[in-house]
Design a protein around this motif. Structure first.
Motif, PDB file in Angstrom:
ATOM      1  N   GLU A 540      -3.936   0.678 -14.806  1.00 54.97           N
ATOM      2  CA  GLU A 540      -4.320   1.114 -16.157  1.00 54.97           C
ATOM      3  C   GLU A 540      -3.754   2.390 -16.484  1.00 54.97           C
ATOM      4  OE1 GLU A 540      -7.928  -1.036 -17.566  1.00 54.97           O
ATOM      5  OE2 GLU A 540      -8.081   0.267 -19.178  1.00 54.97           O
ATOM      6  N   LEU A 541      -3.928   3.246 -15.778  1.00 53.43           N
ATOM      7  CA  LEU A 541      -3.529   4.642 -16.095  1.00 53.43           C
ATOM      8  C   LEU A 541      -2.240   4.514 -16.274  1.00 53.43           C
ATOM      9  CD1 LEU A 541      -6.082   6.330 -13.319  1.00 53.43           C
ATOM     10  CD2 LEU A 541      -6.182   6.662 -15.985  1.00 53.43           C
ATOM     11  N   TYR A 542      -1.396   3.918 -15.178  1.00 54.35           N
ATOM     12  CA  TYR A 542      -0.117   3.967 -15.473  1.00 54.35           C
ATOM     13  C   TYR A 542       0.532   2.961 -16.833  1.00 54.35           C
ATOM     14  CZ  TYR A 542       0.893   5.504 -10.700  1.00 54.35           C
ATOM     15  OH  TYR A 542       0.634   6.529  -9.539  1.00 54.35           O
ATOM     16  N   TYR A 543      -0.020   1.847 -16.788  1.00 56.24           N
ATOM     17  CA  TYR A 543       0.648   0.826 -17.625  1.00 56.24           C
ATOM     18  C   TYR A 543      -0.242   0.242 -18.748  1.00 56.24           C
ATOM     19  CZ  TYR A 543       3.192   0.320 -13.152  1.00 56.24           C
ATOM     20  OH  TYR A 543       3.986   0.383 -12.029  1.00 56.24           O
ATOM     21  N   LYS A 544      -1.378   0.614 -18.848  1.00 51.79           N
ATOM     22  CA  LYS A 544      -2.259   0.256 -19.942  1.00 51.79           C
ATOM     23  C   LYS A 544      -2.350  -1.187 -19.924  1.00 51.79           C
ATOM     24  CE  LYS A 544      -2.718   3.195 -23.114  1.00 51.79           C
ATOM     25  NZ  LYS A 544      -2.161   4.235 -24.343  1.00 51.79           N
ATOM     26  N   ASP A 545      -2.319  -1.854 -21.128  1.00 50.83           N
ATOM     27  CA  ASP A 545      -2.345  -3.267 -21.202  1.00 50.83           C
ATOM     28  C   ASP A 545      -1.210  -4.103 -20.713  1.00 50.83           C
ATOM     29  OD1 ASP A 545      -4.566  -2.953 -22.202  1.00 50.83           O
ATOM     30  OD2 ASP A 545      -3.999  -3.364 -24.394  1.00 50.83           O
ATOM     31  N   GLY A 546       0.172  -3.273 -20.415  1.00 51.94           N
ATOM     32  CA  GLY A 546       1.129  -3.864 -19.980  1.00 51.94           C
ATOM     33  C   GLY A 546       1.270  -4.309 -18.469  1.00 51.94           C
ATOM     34  N   TYR A 547      -0.018  -3.854 -17.879  1.00 50.65           N
ATOM     35  CA  TYR A 547       0.091  -4.314 -16.229  1.00 50.65           C
ATOM     36  C   TYR A 547       0.004  -5.912 -16.373  1.00 50.65           C
ATOM     37  CZ  TYR A 547      -1.231  -4.655 -11.554  1.00 50.65           C
ATOM     38  OH  TYR A 547      -1.256  -4.713 -10.208  1.00 50.65           O
ATOM     39  N   ARG A 548      -0.722  -6.774 -17.105  1.00 49.55           N
ATOM     40  CA  ARG A 548      -0.628  -8.033 -17.053  1.00 49.55           C
ATOM     41  C   ARG A 548       0.801  -8.793 -17.077  1.00 49.55           C
ATOM     42  NH1 ARG A 548      -5.282  -5.708 -16.876  1.00 49.55           N
ATOM     43  NH2 ARG A 548      -5.154  -4.986 -18.897  1.00 49.55           N
ATOM     44  N   ARG A 549       1.382  -8.102 -17.965  1.00 48.36           N
ATOM     45  CA  ARG A 549       2.624  -8.648 -18.132  1.00 48.36           C
ATOM     46  C   ARG A 549       3.559  -8.505 -17.245  1.00 48.36           C
ATOM     47  NH1 ARG A 549       6.071  -6.868 -23.863  1.00 48.36           N
ATOM     48  NH2 ARG A 549       7.992  -7.753 -23.462  1.00 48.36           N
ATOM     49  N   LEU A 550       3.596  -7.089 -16.541  1.00 50.70           N
ATOM     50  CA  LEU A 550       4.384  -6.929 -15.368  1.00 50.70           C
ATOM     51  C   LEU A 550       3.970  -7.759 -14.253  1.00 50.70           C
ATOM     52  CD1 LEU A 550       3.979  -2.952 -15.473  1.00 50.70           C
ATOM     53  CD2 LEU A 550       5.930  -4.287 -15.559  1.00 50.70           C
ATOM     54  N   GLN A 551       2.549  -8.348 -14.167  1.00 49.94           N
ATOM     55  CA  GLN A 551       2.151  -9.309 -12.873  1.00 49.94           C
ATOM     56  C   GLN A 551       2.762 -10.669 -13.475  1.00 49.94           C
ATOM     57  OE1 GLN A 551      -2.203  -8.303 -13.634  1.00 49.94           O
ATOM     58  NE2 GLN A 551      -2.207  -8.405 -11.271  1.00 49.94           N
ATOM     59  N   ARG A 552       2.982 -10.875 -14.427  1.00 52.76           N
ATOM     60  CA  ARG A 552       3.547 -12.394 -14.858  1.00 52.76           C
ATOM     61  C   ARG A 552       5.050 -12.126 -14.569  1.00 52.76           C
ATOM     62  NH1 ARG A 552       0.218 -11.953 -19.385  1.00 52.76           N
ATOM     63  NH2 ARG A 552       1.738 -11.356 -20.722  1.00 52.76           N
ATOM     64  N   VAL A 553       5.786 -11.014 -14.491  1.00 48.79           N
ATOM     65  CA  VAL A 553       7.302 -10.804 -14.178  1.00 48.79           C
ATOM     66  C   VAL A 553       7.159 -10.920 -12.662  1.00 48.79           C
ATOM     67  CG1 VAL A 553       8.998  -9.194 -14.027  1.00 48.79           C
ATOM     68  CG2 VAL A 553       7.853  -9.638 -16.180  1.00 48.79           C
ATOM     69  N   LYS A 554       6.064 -10.160 -12.014  1.00 45.37           N
ATOM     70  CA  LYS A 554       6.210 -10.295 -10.509  1.00 45.37           C
ATOM     71  C   LYS A 554       5.762 -11.616 -10.029  1.00 45.37           C
ATOM     72  CE  LYS A 554       5.194  -8.064  -6.425  1.00 45.37           C
ATOM     73  NZ  LYS A 554       6.141  -7.109  -5.708  1.00 45.37           N
ATOM     74  N   ALA A 555       5.090 -12.482 -10.538  1.00 52.21           N
ATOM     75  CA  ALA A 555       5.033 -13.762 -10.111  1.00 52.21           C
ATOM     76  C   ALA A 555       5.976 -14.572 -10.255  1.00 52.21           C
ATOM     77  CB  ALA A 555       3.744 -14.276 -10.814  1.00 52.21           C
ATOM     78  N   ALA A 556       6.922 -14.153 -11.299  1.00 54.06           N
ATOM     79  CA  ALA A 556       8.128 -15.178 -11.692  1.00 54.06           C
ATOM     80  C   ALA A 556       9.278 -14.717 -10.744  1.00 54.06           C
ATOM     81  CB  ALA A 556       8.677 -15.009 -13.125  1.00 54.06           C
TER      82      ALA A 556
END
Ligand SMILES: Cc1cc2nc3c(=O)[nH]c(=O)nc-3n(C[C@H](O)[C@H](O)[C@H](O)COP(=O)(O)OP(=O)(O)OC[C@H]3O[C@@H](n4cnc5c(N)ncnc54)[C@H](O)[C@@H]3O)c2cc1C
Length: 572
Positions: A540-556
């Protein structure tokens, strides 16, 4: 020769990352598997890596008539594999930060995207841990940790050229920033607003949201990222290349988005960046990226520590923070001005302010004088003028005063985004640690960069860099040579930072004053409860709310979790 003149005193005056099918599959087609500069140069980097007021220069670029210029690379040797008994191994097992030396079974130096696909495929097939390295400037041991068995080195993939088909500049990941500035400017008169250190490479830098001395004027590097070519690993273990762009109808757009600030080593191996500014039109290459200033004014002034009481230091910091709070809007004329305030440990002798202003901006010298005067206002100390000169832009990006780092250094840094001026507690803790008698490294400092301006014109979710209303970006950092000094220096950085942000659990949490940390200045302590007791997780310190979106990209895109390091994006 650049002109040189003393900086006249002046009274402070009020003013201021197309859908593409797999192009190469590892299982189907693969066949194979930096003179010493002084430490001070890293510290003094206000490189004149500029930007543009206007996107294009008038007229047609000479390059338009020519075929794409192939500008770089050591071509022809093919992929090179270096093992421990090879004389090159000692050089290639390490990056810039000498705190870590890796022990990989081999280092594969790729020359083409097909080499990358093949190397990744072999690593997958043999179940071996691979890390990718471009410029080797990582702050942490993400390419040198002891569990890494293969290092995929992209430093030979360093071409910078113009891709007519995509109407964008093509930059390979191994291209160092110095080469990118040189090629883009000499070829087409354009530039990318990116970092100040010419040996940092595009590979890790751009996808981490690279910024530099012209970012107030022209934004972040990722604000000009049109697309990427990337080698990913599918769920069935097949390595393949994919192209992802920011085109609204690109089915791979989320993969592009993740590379606009998600940071290196997370999703795959970027083998090419395409750069084109949003809104750029026409077919002239010179109109696809910003133009830098023709010339810049550079100044370096210093306030000697022997005359800086705590009250004066506090005043200087407040002046500096207040000025940035007032003059960092996207439309401020002061977006033409960038500085780095270097509050060195007292043993260095002085607090230094390096500044740069686009010499073509209206009243450029007046802006610079007023800025320096505003920072020193009320101190009752006339700063020493160490440097005041006008220099052509490209020359300034290559000038030894801005290059670095010393390839033998060790360093530790911890970063801060600041939305407004410093809290008094931040200043008090910084003063305490900068004047400690039990620690005396002149290479320890707060390195405080001007931020905001055009960076803050972009919406927080438009890229993976969510910090879009900060006015300062800085780091508590120490540089040293001797391994025997590791504990003292790492300890100083950690303690100074922890104490500055004691009220928020030892880290600059997103709140009204601070806004987290910069992923390009990776800091594993953010995930360590000894150094982060805020309850705000590292991501959250790096990405704030964007982390969830990055996680979805990671999964895909990295479903098997092949690409990972100590602080990589985790699966949902
Ligand atoms: C002296 C110095 C000055 C700096 N100055 C600035 C500055 O002015 N502005 C700024 O924004 N940052 C700056 N940085 C930080 C720098 O941008 C980051 O450390 C960046 O990640 C370095 O990229 P690299 O390719 O050189 O490093 P590397 O160590 O090669 O890579 C860094 C990370 O990215 C990954 N990676 C590298 N290449 C690829 C690739 N092709 N595909 C996928 N992952 C990859 C690596 O695995 C690693 O995790 C500086 C760092 C140093 C040491």
């Amino acid at each position: 020769m650049p002109s040189s003149a003393p900086l006249p005193p002046a009274p402070a005056s009020p003013s201021p990352g197309s859908p593409s099918p797999a192009t190469t599959s590892g299982r189907r087609s693969g066949t194979a598997e930096a003179p010493r500069v002084q430490r001070r140069t890293f510290l003094s980097g206000t490189a004149a890596v500029g930007g543009a007021f206007a996107v294009t220069a008038a007229g047609v670029s000479p390059a338009l008539a020519a075929e794409p210029v192939r500008a770089g690379g050591t071509r022809g040797a093919g992929p090179v594999t270096v093992r421990p008994n090879d004389r090159r191994y000692a050089d290639l097992r390490r990056g810039t930060n000498q705190r870590w030396v890796g022990s990989p079974q081999k280092i594969v130096l790729a020359e083409t995207t097909a080499d990358v696909v093949a190397a990744v495929q072999r690593a997958v097939d043999s179940g071996r841990r691979l890390a990718v390295r471009s410029g080797g400037h990582c702050y942490e041991d993400f390419t040198t940790s002891q569990d890494i068995e293969i290092v995929l080195d992209l430093s030979r993939m360093d071409d910078v050229s113009y891709d007519r088909r995509r109407r964008a500049f093509s930059v390979q990941p191994g291209a160092p920033l110095g080469r990118i500035y040189d090629r883009l400017y000499k070829g087409w008169g354009v530039y990318l607003p990116a970092g100040n250190c010419p040996t940092v490479a595009a590979g890790g830098h751009i996808q981490g949201g690279g910024y530099g001395s012209m970012s107030r004027r022209d934004g972040l590097a990722v604000d000009h990222l049109y697309g990427i070519e990337i080698v990913v690993v599918r769920a069935d273990g097949t390595a393949r290349t994919v192209v992802a762009t920011r085109e609204p109808d690109d089915p791979h757009r989320e993969l592009w988005w993740a590379h606009t600030g998600g940071g290196g080593g997370n999703f795959g191996v970027v083998t090419r960046y395409w750069l084109r500014s949003p809104g750029a039109t026409g077919t002239d290459p010179a109109a696809q990226l910003p133009t830098p200033p023709r010339e810049v004014w550079l100044s370096e002034v210093a306030w000697p520590w022997e005359r800086l009481s705590e009250a004066r230091f506090t005043r200087l910091m407040r002046n500096h923070g207040d000025w940035h709070t007032r003059h960092s809007g996207p439309d401020s004329p002061y977006t033409a001005l960038f500085s780095q305030l270097k509050t060195f440990h007292r043993s260095a002798g002085a607090v230094v302010l390096d500044s740069l202003v686009d010499a073509g901006a209206p009243d450029a010298e007046g802006m610079l004088r007023r800025y320096v005067a505003a920072v020193g206002e009320g101190l009752g100390i006339r700063p020493q003028v160490r440097q005041y000169r006008r220099m052509p832009w490209l020359h300034a990006t290559q000038w030894p005063g801005f290059t670095g780092p010393d390839p033998t250094i060790r360093f530790k840094g911890k970063s801060v985004y600041a939305r407004r001026t410093y809290a008094d507690a931040h200043i008090a803790a910084a003063y305490r640690h900068l004047t400690r008698d039990d620690f005396g490294n002149p290479g320890a400092l707060l390195m405080i960069a001007s931020y905001g301006g055009a960076v803050n014109r972009v919406a927080p979710d438009a890229t993976a860099v969510p910090q879009r209303d900060s006015v300062l970006k800085y780091q508590v950092v120490s540089l040293w040579d001797d391994a025997a000094d590791d504990a003292a220096n790492v300890g100083w950085v950690r303690e100074c930072y922890r104490d500055m942000f004691a009220a928020t659990g030892g880290v600059p949490v997103p709140n009204g004053t601070t806004d987290g940390c910069f992923v390009n200045y990776a800091d594993v302590d953010l995930a360590d409860p000894r150094w982060n007791s805020s309850g705000v997780p590292w991501h959250e310190l790096y990405y704030k709310d964007g982390y969830r979106r990055l996680q979805r990209v990671k999964a895909a895109w990295d479903p098997t979790g092949f690409f990972r390091h100590a602080q990589s994006v985790r699966h949902v």
